[in-house]
Design a protein around this motif. Structure first.
Motif, short mmCIF file in Angstrom:
data_model
loop_
_atom_site.label_atom_id
_atom_site.label_comp_id
_atom_site.label_asym_id
_atom_site.label_seq_id
_atom_site.Cartn_x
_atom_site.Cartn_y
_atom_site.Cartn_z
N TYR A 83 11.31 29.30 -53.76
CA TYR A 83 9.84 29.50 -54.16
C TYR A 83 9.92 28.55 -55.50
N SER A 84 8.73 28.41 -55.75
CA SER A 84 8.57 27.42 -57.04
C SER A 84 8.03 28.25 -58.19
N TRP A 85 9.06 28.20 -59.16
CA TRP A 85 8.82 29.00 -60.52
C TRP A 85 9.41 28.53 -61.58
N PRO A 86 8.87 28.47 -62.71
CA PRO A 86 9.50 27.88 -63.97
C PRO A 86 11.04 28.44 -64.18
N ASP A 87 11.25 29.70 -63.69
CA ASP A 87 12.42 30.47 -64.01
C ASP A 87 13.68 29.79 -62.93
N GLN A 93 16.63 30.03 -54.67
CA GLN A 93 17.73 31.03 -55.20
C GLN A 93 18.63 31.41 -54.51
N PRO A 124 17.48 34.46 -61.62
CA PRO A 124 16.78 33.24 -62.14
C PRO A 124 16.81 33.14 -63.71
N TRP A 127 11.62 33.64 -68.21
CA TRP A 127 10.69 32.80 -68.49
C TRP A 127 9.79 33.68 -69.02
N PRO A 129 6.11 33.91 -69.74
CA PRO A 129 4.74 33.48 -69.59
C PRO A 129 3.87 33.18 -71.00
N VAL A 134 11.43 28.74 -71.39
CA VAL A 134 12.64 29.28 -70.45
C VAL A 134 14.31 29.21 -71.16
N SER A 139 20.34 32.49 -66.17
CA SER A 139 20.39 31.76 -64.71
C SER A 139 21.69 31.78 -64.23
N TYR A 254 9.57 32.12 -47.64
CA TYR A 254 10.77 31.74 -48.52
C TYR A 254 11.57 30.56 -47.89
#
Ligand SMILES: [Zn+2]
Length: 459
Positions: A83-87, A93, A124, A127, A129, A134, A139, A254
């Motif tokens: 999945y695309s997420w800043p974290d 994952q 992760p 982050w 918001p 980050v 991580s 996913y």
């Protein structure tokens, strides 16, 4: 009573003694300056590959699954959950859950609740918001996820079970205590049972509060004739309520694939057997055994077994001291002193030698319980030899009716008004008189003995 169905997905940080992340050697120190415990692996630099998983985390998660009665998979595979997420700089994952996975443990049962899955995954980054910052320190932290079937029939059951789960996990030091647990809770109520999920609730008490609120809310809606729709909600800690996030969407895709950079973990029966040998007796079995073996109340055994160290201290003490006295002192007096000092037993140096010396002195009527309480309070600060302390500070109980009678007569002479009140039927006047003797003897007389003496002298 409304019929409810409730299940949990519980997440916690795995407590590893080597304090390193799951796929690299970075530290998992909690309060490090942001982005200092990082390397090319946990920030997913191009070309970086994970190291083999932290063996301590793998062993710990097998231990957790075993404590929860799970069947252990002998071939465990990591998956990439995309999945695309800043974290998540890698865009995926590494987790043992997902379409093709073999979780560590399956088909468990813990105190009547079925456990469908216990698995290992990486955390992760953190982050924010609001600022967009980050922090990659987090991580790659090793995480355990425990998934139950929707077997909870009431929020009371949920509370008791969660408490027992945390106690059990503490017995094997499975979870990092400072960071606690988080849970996604699914709750639905009859007759239609539309699934409502409350996401990301942190802390034991909030998990229970969120479930309680949700049951009441859904009952209200049904009463008003509304239909409960499948949905995802969040818990608003400030106002103790859940708030609507989104209606049920299609399950996210996913795009799970087996992680090509990590080999499967293969273990055999010997390996599992070795871990089983390190496991302690579970708290629920221990409660039953202590109650039976030492003939103490089950409620006392329950409290004593809430901490593995306390239960061990009890057993070592009860081999030398009347178990009923030991149970009473550990459950009430020791816990009172620890609560007052905001300490856990492990943070003090109180051991069985101290408890045995102290309780022997009580058993032999050499010190009063009041004196013993004061000694215990001092022990929580730092350890010392109890017998020499009693001698040095002349803390021996004053016994022998003659000596005490003399002090009691004196108190009677000095307090004629109180004595006449007592004669008129004011029972509490006697407590005052006893208090005066306790003061004069610095707590070294037994209140029970004093009561007898005063009653005799005044009547
Ligand atoms: Zn790293």
């Amino acid at each position: 009573m409304t019929e409810i169905k409730c299940g949990l997905e519980i997440h916690g940080y795995i407590n590893v003694e080597n304090k390193t992340k799951l796929f690299c050697n970075c530290s998992i120190e909690e309060d490090a300056t942001p982005n200092t415990n990082i390397c090319p692996i946990c920030t997913a630099m191009p070309g970086s590959k994970p190291m083999l998983p932290n063996k301590q985390a793998v062993d710990k998660i097998i231990a957790i699954a075993l404590m929860l009665g799970c069947k252990i998979n002998k071939r465990m595979l990591f998956q990439r959950k995309h999945y695309s997420w800043p974290d998540l700089p890698a865009g995926f994952q590494k987790t043992m859950s997902g379409s093709y996975s073999n979780p560590v443990g399956v088909n468990g049962k813990f105190l009547g609740i079925r456990i469908s899955d216990v698995h290992l995954e990486e955390d992760p980054a953190r982050w924010d918001p609001v600022t967009g910052n980050v922090d990659y320190n987090r991580s790659g932290f090793p995480l355990v996820e425990i998934v139950t079937e929707p077997d909870f029939k009431s929020t009371n059951e949920l509370r008791d079970w969660l408490k027992a789960l945390l106690t059990t996990l503490n017995y094997i030091k499975a979870i990092d205590k400072n960071s606690g647990v988080k849970a996604d809770t699914n709750i639905s109520i009859g007759p239609k049972f539309s699934r409502v999920e409350v996401k990301n609730v942190n802390s034991f008490s909030n998990i229970v509060k969120a479930a309680e609120y949700e049951v009441l809310r859904q009952e209200e809606e049904i009463k008003e004739g509304k239909e409960i729709k499948q949905q995802t909600r969040a818990f608003d800690e400030k106002h103790n309520k859940t708030i609507f996030m989104r209606s049920k969407e299609e399950a996210a895709d996913y795009m799970f694939i087996p992680e090509p950079d990590l080999p499967a973990i293969n273990i055999d029966d010997n390996y599992i057997e070795k871990i089983i040998k390190t496991l302690p007796e579970s708290p629920d079995k221990k409660i039953e055994r202590l109650a039976k073996q030492y003939k103490i109340k089950k409620q006392d055994a329950f409290v004593i077994c809430s901490d593995i160290m306390l239960s061990e201290l009890f057993e070592k003490t009860a081999r030398k001291i009347n178990p009923l006295l030991a149970a009473r002192w550990l459950r009430f007096e020791l816990l009172r002193v620890l609560n007052y000092n905001k300490k856990e037993l492990s943070e003090t140096e109180i051991n069985e030698k101290h408890m045995i010396s102290l309780l022997t002195l009580i058993e032999e009527n050499k010190i009063t319980e009041t004196t013993a309480q004061k000694i215990l309070e001092k022990l929580a600060e730092k350890p010392f030899d109890i017998n020499s302390c009693v001698k040095e500070h002349k803390l021996m109980a004053i016994s022998g009716v003659k000596e005490l009678e003399k002090i009691c007569r004196d108190v009677i002479l000095k307090n004629p008004k109180v004595v006449s009140d007592y004669k008129k039927g004011r029972k509490e006047a006697l407590h005052f008189l006893i208090g005066q003797v306790m003061k004069a003897t610095k707590g070294k007389a037994s209140p029970k003995e004093l009561k007898q003496i005063f009653t005799k002298l005044i009547n």
